[in-house]
Design an enzyme around this catalytic site. Sequence first.
Site, PDB file in Angstrom:
ATOM      1  N   ASP A 113       0.891  -1.174   0.000  1.00  0.00           N
ATOM      2  CA  ASP A 113       0.000   0.000   0.000  1.00  0.00           C
ATOM      3  C   ASP A 113       0.922   1.215   0.000  1.00  0.00           C
ATOM      4  OD1 ASP A 113      -2.091   1.737   0.219  1.00  0.00           O
ATOM      5  OD2 ASP A 113      -2.605   1.229   2.287  1.00  0.00           O
ATOM      6  N   CYS A 155      -3.725   5.015  -3.097  1.00  0.00           N
ATOM      7  CA  CYS A 155      -4.916   5.854  -2.986  1.00  0.00           C
ATOM      8  C   CYS A 155      -4.724   7.057  -3.909  1.00  0.00           C
ATOM      9  CB  CYS A 155      -5.142   6.293  -1.546  1.00  0.00           C
ATOM     10  SG  CYS A 155      -6.763   7.057  -1.336  1.00  0.00           S
TER      11      CYS A 155
END
Length: 436
Positions: free
Chosen positions: A313, A366
């Site tokens: 991530d 993101c």
Amino acid sequence: MHTSDAYANLLLPRAIARAGLSGADAGLATELTYGTLRREGTYDAIIADAAGRSVSAIDPAVLDALRLGTHQLLSMRTPSHAAVNETVRQVRQAAGKPASGFANAVLRRVSERSIDEWLARLDAAARSEDERLGLRYAHPVWVIRAFRRALAAEGRADELESLLEADNVSPVVTMSALPGLADVPSDAEATPYSPIGFRSPGGDPGALVVASEGRVRVQDEGSQLAALALSRVAPVRAGERWLDLCAAPGGKTAVLAAEALAGGALLEANELSPARAGLVRDSVAGVPLDVPVSEEDGRTRAGKGRYDRILVDAPCTGLGALRRRPEARWRKSPADVPALAALQSELLDAALAALAPGGIVAYVTCSPHLAETAAVVSEALRRHGDAVEELDARAVVAEISRHPIDLPESGGSGRAQLWPHRHGTDAMSISLLRRR
């Protein structure tokens, strides 16, 4: 926020608690803060017009007060006289009487037009279509161009204004029930896609989190799907080793921990920052699984074992979470992207090298910026050649999803790109890569 470079979602709850605000007062403080930060670029253009000078020539403390006053005048139901008088009072206390006279004059000019009239005036003054969109929807031009390219890769460039508009709407609070450890409340509205997600029933969601000992948590639906894409891409074999390489703040780690517990897998986590590593430990505290959390550079930490599943991530611009961190759009610049893309590539390479045969990496950001998503993955595939293959993350997410999910193909890859305007989630990018 402007002086400390901290984010409102971290500072504001503490400030509200310290001030003892609750109910309507807390809601007003939240709307003032988030609304002003979100529309800052638009308000700065309006203030500059009304003041007859660049905002860079205005004292920062005075400018912040003018932004708050402008938001009240143009986007809230605050009576004009109350918004002007309160702002002028704040400026007088912060910067003295001459500055308060200036603020009074500027805000009275602002109040002479409605928000629609101001936007029409800004439209007419814009030097390009991108600048017009930037002023109307309060996004820097470079972000608008990055979004357009990402949407165009899906053949959906016509959705750009819908995306920009969605970025300016406060997100609904979404929660997750850790699989096997908590259930979605029977009276809660389930999320459309994540099988472990539900909408907050209202009130303070923190009370639900505390009552469940962290097994129910606030978490964007896109983050839930990203973690589940890795844990459910293939059946879990007992004894598998998993690694969350860049784990903070720990929401995805908690989902992986619950899934590892159910499947008999082992999970390790890593986070470079000691303070943020503490957040990860807190996040997994409600899962009865030993999850060691190391505090190392992920580029070297990955090589200390062989893993069957790794979540990367990666640190990114965060352009996919502008609903939650509205000020991020004003803090990032195109100059940030190359260094982040280089770091993302190094982390992904390290993770791929640490895979056991048949192991899978979920590369997640993101951000929908193609330089942080598609380009990083395509370059990794080129470097690793036949040793690594890309899986169809879109098919995996669609299989997980409660209801059909609109995930068009993008540039010939299997990457799954979520969007605020289309899915109601953060703009999460999910790619799955397997060592042959």
